[in-house]
Design a protein around this motif. Sequence first.
Motif, PDB file in Angstrom:
ATOM      1  N   ASP A  72      45.501  34.355  48.625  1.00  0.00           N
ATOM      2  CA  ASP A  72      45.258  33.326  47.649  1.00  0.00           C
ATOM      3  C   ASP A  72      43.743  33.051  47.818  1.00  0.00           C
ATOM      4  O   ASP A  72      43.387  32.896  48.932  1.00  0.00           O
ATOM      5  N   TYR A  73      43.050  33.007  46.732  1.00  0.00           N
ATOM      6  CA  TYR A  73      41.534  32.449  46.917  1.00  0.00           C
ATOM      7  C   TYR A  73      41.605  31.082  47.379  1.00  0.00           C
ATOM      8  O   TYR A  73      42.691  30.258  46.773  1.00  0.00           O
ATOM      9  N   LEU A  74      40.819  30.595  47.970  1.00  0.00           N
ATOM     10  CA  LEU A  74      40.886  29.053  48.544  1.00  0.00           C
ATOM     11  C   LEU A  74      40.712  28.237  47.129  1.00  0.00           C
ATOM     12  O   LEU A  74      41.528  27.138  47.136  1.00  0.00           O
ATOM     13  N   PHE A  75      39.763  28.803  46.337  1.00  0.00           N
ATOM     14  CA  PHE A  75      39.627  27.836  45.254  1.00  0.00           C
ATOM     15  C   PHE A  75      39.648  28.975  44.093  1.00  0.00           C
ATOM     16  O   PHE A  75      38.742  29.600  43.892  1.00  0.00           O
ATOM     17  N   SER A  76      40.608  28.605  43.178  1.00  0.00           N
ATOM     18  CA  SER A  76      40.939  29.900  42.089  1.00  0.00           C
ATOM     19  C   SER A  76      40.708  29.070  40.975  1.00  0.00           C
ATOM     20  O   SER A  76      40.194  28.172  40.719  1.00  0.00           O
ATOM     21  N   ASN A  77      40.714  30.200  39.761  1.00  0.00           N
ATOM     22  CA  ASN A  77      40.686  29.783  38.259  1.00  0.00           C
ATOM     23  C   ASN A  77      41.533  28.820  37.951  1.00  0.00           C
ATOM     24  O   ASN A  77      41.708  28.424  36.696  1.00  0.00           O
ATOM     25  N   ASP A  78      42.392  28.597  38.597  1.00  0.00           N
ATOM     26  CA  ASP A  78      43.655  27.624  38.245  1.00  0.00           C
ATOM     27  C   ASP A  78      43.458  26.225  38.628  1.00  0.00           C
ATOM     28  O   ASP A  78      44.004  25.889  39.597  1.00  0.00           O
ATOM     29  N   ASN A  79      42.418  25.726  38.136  1.00  0.00           N
ATOM     30  CA  ASN A  79      42.023  24.197  38.411  1.00  0.00           C
ATOM     31  C   ASN A  79      41.845  23.795  39.702  1.00  0.00           C
ATOM     32  O   ASN A  79      42.063  22.962  40.283  1.00  0.00           O
ATOM     33  N   TYR A  80      40.889  25.062  40.282  1.00  0.00           N
ATOM     34  CA  TYR A  80      40.409  24.935  41.622  1.00  0.00           C
ATOM     35  C   TYR A  80      41.491  24.788  42.811  1.00  0.00           C
ATOM     36  O   TYR A  80      41.181  24.601  43.803  1.00  0.00           O
ATOM     37  N   SER A  81      42.776  25.046  42.557  1.00  0.00           N
ATOM     38  CA  SER A  81      43.682  25.271  43.599  1.00  0.00           C
ATOM     39  C   SER A  81      43.862  26.562  44.059  1.00  0.00           C
ATOM     40  O   SER A  81      43.383  27.505  43.610  1.00  0.00           O
ATOM     41  N   PRO A  82      44.288  26.851  45.117  1.00  0.00           N
ATOM     42  CA  PRO A  82      44.598  28.029  45.656  1.00  0.00           C
ATOM     43  C   PRO A  82      45.309  29.119  44.902  1.00  0.00           C
ATOM     44  O   PRO A  82      46.251  28.622  44.221  1.00  0.00           O
ATOM     45  N   LEU A  87      37.575  32.485  40.969  1.00  0.00           N
ATOM     46  CA  LEU A  87      37.048  31.436  40.178  1.00  0.00           C
ATOM     47  C   LEU A  87      35.663  31.849  39.852  1.00  0.00           C
ATOM     48  O   LEU A  87      34.792  32.574  40.689  1.00  0.00           O
ATOM     49  N   ASP A  88      35.189  31.427  38.544  1.00  0.00           N
ATOM     50  CA  ASP A  88      33.560  31.989  38.534  1.00  0.00           C
ATOM     51  C   ASP A  88      32.786  30.928  38.883  1.00  0.00           C
ATOM     52  O   ASP A  88      32.935  29.578  38.655  1.00  0.00           O
ATOM     53  N   PRO A  89      31.877  31.127  39.573  1.00  0.00           N
ATOM     54  CA  PRO A  89      30.893  30.289  40.337  1.00  0.00           C
ATOM     55  C   PRO A  89      30.246  29.159  39.291  1.00  0.00           C
ATOM     56  O   PRO A  89      30.116  28.034  39.477  1.00  0.00           O
ATOM     57  N   LYS A  90      30.053  29.614  37.815  1.00  0.00           N
ATOM     58  CA  LYS A  90      29.487  28.897  36.874  1.00  0.00           C
ATOM     59  C   LYS A  90      30.343  27.657  36.683  1.00  0.00           C
ATOM     60  O   LYS A  90      29.866  26.674  36.422  1.00  0.00           O
ATOM     61  N   ARG A  91      31.623  28.171  36.638  1.00  0.00           N
ATOM     62  CA  ARG A  91      32.563  26.806  36.419  1.00  0.00           C
ATOM     63  C   ARG A  91      32.393  25.755  37.200  1.00  0.00           C
ATOM     64  O   ARG A  91      32.551  24.522  36.732  1.00  0.00           O
ATOM     65  N   ILE A  92      32.157  25.900  38.452  1.00  0.00           N
ATOM     66  CA  ILE A  92      31.759  24.811  39.590  1.00  0.00           C
ATOM     67  C   ILE A  92      30.762  23.865  38.847  1.00  0.00           C
ATOM     68  O   ILE A  92      30.813  22.595  39.008  1.00  0.00           O
ATOM     69  N   SER A  93      29.543  24.568  38.556  1.00  0.00           N
ATOM     70  CA  SER A  93      28.529  23.654  38.160  1.00  0.00           C
ATOM     71  C   SER A  93      28.514  23.090  36.731  1.00  0.00           C
ATOM     72  O   SER A  93      28.313  21.902  36.508  1.00  0.00           O
ATOM     73  N   ASP A  94      29.467  23.708  35.781  1.00  0.00           N
ATOM     74  CA  ASP A  94      29.911  23.138  34.522  1.00  0.00           C
ATOM     75  C   ASP A  94      30.607  22.010  34.735  1.00  0.00           C
ATOM     76  O   ASP A  94      30.636  20.988  34.215  1.00  0.00           O
TER      77      ASP A  94
END
Length: 166
Positions: A72-82, A87-94
């Motif tokens: 798993d990605y440590l922070f995924s596109n699924d609500n930042y959970s593994p 995850l798209d980096p822009k989503r973090i800033s948004d």
Amino acid sequence: NPNYLTLCLACYYCLIRRTELTKIKVRDIVLKQSIIYLKNEYTKNKKAQAITIPDNYMPTLIDHIKKANNSDYLFSNDNYSPGQRQLDPKRISDEWTKLRNAINIPKEIVWYHLKDTGITELLLDGVPTIKVRDQARHYSIVQTEEYTPKEIITAEAEIKFNSNCF
């Protein structure tokens, strides 16, 4: 959102950049050694590096990955959970912008200030600049010294009171 908080704390405590956070896999975390291993393909400078996980962040990180798979990605596109979707980096800033607006944080405070503040706090706590440079993966110690707060810059007593000059 506890997952987003965990991501923000990874930036603050481990000084990991936004894009790097989106590439880390659960298998890159070595809990017994208290490190997150950043592969060269993850990093801005294309150099692999072991990042120290501070003790006060460890319980949060352990809780975050307790049900995760190593792939798993440590922070995924699924609500930042593994998870399996990167995850798209822009989503973090948004997400930061939404949070900032919701709790009335000034617009000048951007997500990247978490890393900047983490660097400053380490320097204020007396961590040697060279160690902070390595954790932040700065190219030069000069870059790290830019974060040195003015209140901790002091004259060196050995130089100031040297009576052997003139």
